[in-house]
Enzyme design. Structure first.
Site, mmCIF file in Angstrom:
data_model
loop_
_atom_site.group_PDB
_atom_site.id
_atom_site.type_symbol
_atom_site.label_atom_id
_atom_site.label_comp_id
_atom_site.label_asym_id
_atom_site.label_seq_id
_atom_site.Cartn_x
_atom_site.Cartn_y
_atom_site.Cartn_z
ATOM 1 C CG ASP A 1 -4.294 -2.830 3.688
ATOM 2 O OD1 ASP A 1 -4.601 -2.769 2.431
ATOM 3 O OD2 ASP A 1 -3.618 -2.262 4.297
ATOM 4 C CG ASP B 1 -2.101 1.136 1.096
ATOM 5 O OD1 ASP B 1 -2.042 1.767 0.228
ATOM 6 O OD2 ASP B 1 -2.643 1.243 2.148
ATOM 7 C CG ASP C 1 -0.816 0.476 7.616
ATOM 8 O OD1 ASP C 1 -1.734 0.567 6.602
ATOM 9 O OD2 ASP C 1 -0.319 1.401 8.129
ATOM 10 C CG ASN D 1 19.823 -43.341 11.292
ATOM 11 O OD1 ASN D 1 20.034 -42.849 10.158
ATOM 12 N ND2 ASN D 1 18.869 -43.290 11.934
#
Length: 945
Positions: free
Chosen positions: A691, A407, A687, A780
């Site tokens: 949004d 934005d 913000d 392992n």
């Protein structure tokens, strides 16, 4: 609810209701009002039946609103363009308001007045989803098998890994599912409502009730600071100024008035007689009729998609495919090994234990720990950069992000206006314009706007001395929406003539100021001349040019008033705003941040394209984008997007860099289009409440600490500073995290699958177990411990420069190219041991297992250095020191174990030095051939990791 008073229906009431239905139906037929079915509770059924025709053909495409949005939009436009009497009939209310009984009935029908109807999943559902994952199932089965094989340590380790993985996933999903509940804070306050009561004579009462008890048809009374509990049609207003920042994200306020009827050409959020749920009163007062509540309000369309579970991304799908692949290989290989061992030894128990050990060795047990450690390390590093990471997986997604939607306000700009110039009617800077604009802003008291503060700040910081103490205020005509200007009347004493000279100074929208002006200064001698139509046109053109450059412009006018008698002063009123002299223009600008251009350039270098999604005008957005280096060749507005078909919409969104005048739902559709059609990983930085939809839908939702609470709850990452440079660092951390995670997955699958195939070949060739179960489990375990250092490894600069994506075909191809090399080296060691050292097969089993143990562990430990880089390991590229230390430590342990008492317990014997000479030759050959394969693979597939 407030205090209740029963209201008995009368004959007049029933007649009124019948008349209401007929008049509303005829009104809608005459005006062809679009569908508003189910817009509010209690909507007349005859209207609903009539209007059902208008929604039967609604289609949703890339640029269109959804059906639910269309209903809300149509209803609000119908209310906005109707007079108050008709609106009363729409919602079946009266000028006195609703009765308490009717309000309670409507509350039962509609439910509580909350903007979002969302059923949150139970915690045990989320826990089950987090637990039921193929990889977790593999670890649990192998853990049980390890306990059966009496390998309690290995079993405990795998259960701990399952617990950590399930806990993290459960916490993240549980937190995300509750984010939408924060919406209630926007409407949580007592509301003044006018209700009518009385059995015979109905009287009007004003009561305070909670916002959740508001219903359509209620009449509310509001003052500065009050929140609107629903979508409201204004009934009366006095100097009403409303902040719609919760919907638009823009800090500018909006003037509202009840004395107007709108038309459908006005954008929804610009409707002047409609106030929206979640917005609040800045100044002024009035009354309003609630026309929509709850899930049928405009704000509910913003949050209709929030809380829905996102589909798994490519990385998660890849992990699932790995799990299925390992399960398949495990079933085949383990079955063959168990059968082979049983046929050789006829000991089913021993064969089963060896099969379990092979299955454990095949599983990359450290995958959950490595992945979560990589993410946690990235989160800690970003925290040092003043960036809070809420969702750890977002760090990995930032590494894949190739589009960042931002934005404009507060991100690229400072989010506060500054005054930049003052011009007379001829475009020349004149101090007189600034002086009278300053006096207007200094003395006005009704409402101080940010633009007034900008004027005062400009005067004080630039050393102007206009001496307001020599003036005193005689009157004020406050700002209102219809006039769109404010006037102050000032006077000063002239001692020589003992007269009082009075001025009226007007400041406001240029077109409104010009309407009351009859004079303007001449261009040559500064004298005052009558203003002609050509002069008006020239000033309007100048204003338009400035606006197109993204500047905001106010007009200033002056009128000299002389009152001879101090005892017969006449205060200024509206009629005084006539025959004024047009002084000039005051120009404002919301400047871009100094760091924005550098940050966007750095993001572009790393392959992240920026798109600006804003509710501002295209001219302002384009100006800001040009100053920060964003290309503005392709600009589109929200209304233009609405006119596009689906295919054109998607093509336009992919191409456009600046998208202006957007609604929240349009931002959502743009993000979804980029994800689905463009196959992009999208980050969204915002913000405002407007949004929230896009933040929730984006792969990486980013908010700021000063943002709305709901946006912070829905975001994955929160910036403590509005600085895009923090995002650049986040992208670098994300790519390093993604690279180290991918590095471990590839090397572990190649090493494990290669070693298991080698075990299978050895078992079939030599006729006995190449390693005992406990020896295989120790090998392992040591290998897994050595891989813990991978999250601290570094990534090459070339890797960080490009977005990184998980490819479904990448891992299988990588295994086919590199896996056989590991098996080939193991087979070479097998043949060397078998033919060079084994003189007596029965006596050489312990010797063979000792050599096989060392070679296998060294192979799995050293392979990281071949996999981790495109370059030649140890020569062109050296791993980070934690990886080097880990490699040296595990390799030393592997070599030392056969010579230690622990090795004797494990069944190992000492090895000759000649064998280690062979290992040196073997690994030099392995790295040489591996590097050749690597270069060919990169040439074919254009990438390595």
């Amino acid at each position: 609810m407030g205090r209740r008073y029963p209201l008995l229906p009368t004959q007049n009431n029933s007649d009124s209701a019948d008349t209401s239905n007929n008049s509303v139906r005829q009104h809608l037929i005459d005006r062809s009002t679009p569908d508003v079915e189910n817009s509010i509770a209690g909507f007349p059924s005859i209207i609903s039946g009539f209007l059902r025709r208008f929604t039967s053909g609604v289609k949703v495409d890339g640029g269109s609103r959804s059906e639910e949005e269309e209903k809300v939009y149509s209803w609000l436009f119908a209310v906005a363009k109707s007079n108050r009497d008709i609106v009363y009939e729409y919602v079946q209310s009266t000028e006195r308001g609703l009765s308490f009984a009717e309000a309670e009935k409507r509350l039962k029908e509609n439910g509580p007045n909350t903007p979002l109807e969302y059923t949150f999943p139970r915690w045990w559902h989320l826990l089950w989803n987090a637990f039921f994952h193929p990889f977790n199932m593999i670890l649990i089965v192998l853990s049980v098998a390890s306990y059966i094989a009496c390998d309690y340590l290995n079993g405990c380790i795998m259960l701990v890994l399952v617990f950590v993985s399930v806990s993290l996933r459960f916490y993240q999903e549980f937190s995300s599912s509750k984010a939408a509940m924060k919406l209630s804070e926007y409407v949580k306050c007592p509301i003044k409502v006018q209700r009518c009561a009385g059995r015979v004579v109905q009287t009007e009462l004003v009561v305070q009730i909670d916002q959740k008890d508001i219903v359509p048809g209620d009449i509310i009374i509001f003052e500065p600071g009050d929140l609107f509990p629903g979508d409201v049609r204004l009934l009366s207003s006095k100097h009403l100024v409303v902040s719609q920042a919760s919907l638009t994200g823009e800090s500018e306020t909006t003037d509202k008035t009840a004395d107007i009827q709108e038309d459908e050409r006005t954008p929804l959020l610009d409707l002047r007689n409609i106030c929206f749920m979640g917005t609040h009163v800045v100044s002024g007062s009035g009354t309003g009729l609630v026309v929509s509540t709850g899930s049928k309000t405009y704000i509910s369309t913003i949050f209709s998609a929030i809380g829905k579970q996102k589909p798994p991304n490519d990385f998660e799908k890849g992990i699932r495919r790995i799990s299925y692949f390992l399960v398949g290989v495990m079933l085949v290989v383990v079955s063959i090994i168990i059968c082979t061992e049983y046929l050789a030894s006829l000991d089913l128990s021993e064969s089963f234990l060896f099969g379990i050990s092979v299955a454990c060795a095949l599983t990359p047990q450290m995958l959950p720990l490595i992945v979560n450690t990589c993410l946690a390390k990235g989160a800690l590093a970003m925290a040092k950069d003043r960036c809070v990471v809420k969702s750890l997986t977002a760090i990995r997604d930032m590494g894949s992000m190739d589009i960042l939607c931002i934005d404009k306000t507060g991100t690229l700009t400072m989010n506060h206006a500054i005054m930049v110039d003052y011009l007379n009617g001829w475009g020349t800077q004149t101090e007189e314009v600034l002086r009278f604009a300053f006096l207007n802003s200094y003395f006005k008291t009704d409402q101080k706007y940010p633009l007034d503060d900008a004027i005062l700040a400009h005067v004080y910081t630039n050393g102007f001395r206009f001496q307001p103490s020599k003036w005193r205020k005689a009157g004020e005509i406050p700002f209102d929406f219809i006039r769109r200007k404010v006037s102050v009347i000032l006077e000063t004493e002239t001692s020589a003539a003992d007269r009082n000279e009075r001025f009226m100074i007007t400041k406001g929208a240029v077109e409104e100021v010009l309407k009351v002006c009859s004079y303007v200064q001449s261009s040559d001698n500064g004298g005052v001349i009558p203003i002609s139509s050509e002069e008006r046109h020239r000033i309007q053109n100048l204003t338009e040019e400035l606006s197109n450059e993204g500047l905001r412009v106010l007009g200033v006018a002056l009128k000299r008033l002389v009152v001879k008698s101090k005892n017969k002063r006449k205060e200024g009123d509206d009629s005084t705003e006539l025959d004024m002299e047009f002084l000039g223009l005051i120009i404002f600008y919301d400047p871009p941040k100094e760091t924005a251009k550098q940050a966007l350039w750095r993001l572009a270098e790393k392959g992240v394209k920026a798109k600006v999604l804003t509710g501002d005008s295209p001219a302002l957005a384009v100006k800001v984008c040009k100053e920060v280096g964003i290309r503005t060749n392709h600009v589109i507005t929200g209304p233009e997007l609405e006119l596009l078909d689906q295919e054109t919409f998607h093509q336009t969104v992919q191409r456009a860099t600046v998208l202006a005048c957007l609604t929240p739902s349009q931002k959502l559709r743009i993000v979804q289009s980029l994800q689905m059609v463009g196959n992009h990983i999208v980050g969204f930085l915002g913000d405002g409440v407007n949004d929230s939809l896009a933040l929730d839908a984006a792969n990486v939702g980013i908010s700021v600490d000063s943002g709305a609470s709901v946006t912070k709850d829905l975001s994955d990452i929160i910036l403590l500073e509005k600085d895009l440079n923090v995002l650049v660092l986040g992208v670098e951390r994300g790519r390093a995290t993604f690279g180290n995670t991918t590095k471990y997955i590839k090397l572990s699958v190649i090493a494990n699958v290669g070693s298991i195939l080698s075990l299978l070949i050895a078992t079939l060739f030599i006729g006995f177990e190449p390693l005992k179960p406990r020896q295989l489990l120790v090998q392992n375990f040591l290998y897994s411990i050595g891989q813990i250092a991978i999250p601290w490894d570094k990534m090459e600069d070339d890797y960080i420069k490009k977005p990184q994506r998980w490819s479904p075909r990448d891992l299988p191809m990588f295994i086919l190219w590199n896996g056989p090399l590991c098996t080939l080296c193991d087979v070479a060691a097998l043949l060397f041991i078998w033919f060079y050292y084994a003189s007596d097969k029965a006596a050489s089993q312990e010797f063979f297992r000792s050599e096989w143990f060392v070679e296998g562990l060294l192979m799995q430990t050293l392979i990281i250095h071949l996999i981790r880089t495109e370059k030649i390991p140890f020569i062109q590229a050296v791993a980070a020191w934690p990886v080097i230390i880990s490699t040296v430590l595990i390799s030393s342990i592997a070599i030392a174990i056969p010579f230690t008492p622990f090795g004797r317990i494990m069944g190992f014997v000492s090895l000759p030095l000649s064998y280690f000479g062979f290992l040196v030759v073997l690994f030099v050959g392995y790295f040489t051939i591996g590097q050749v394969i690597k270069r060919i693979y990169i040439h074919v597939h254009k990438r390595w990791l």
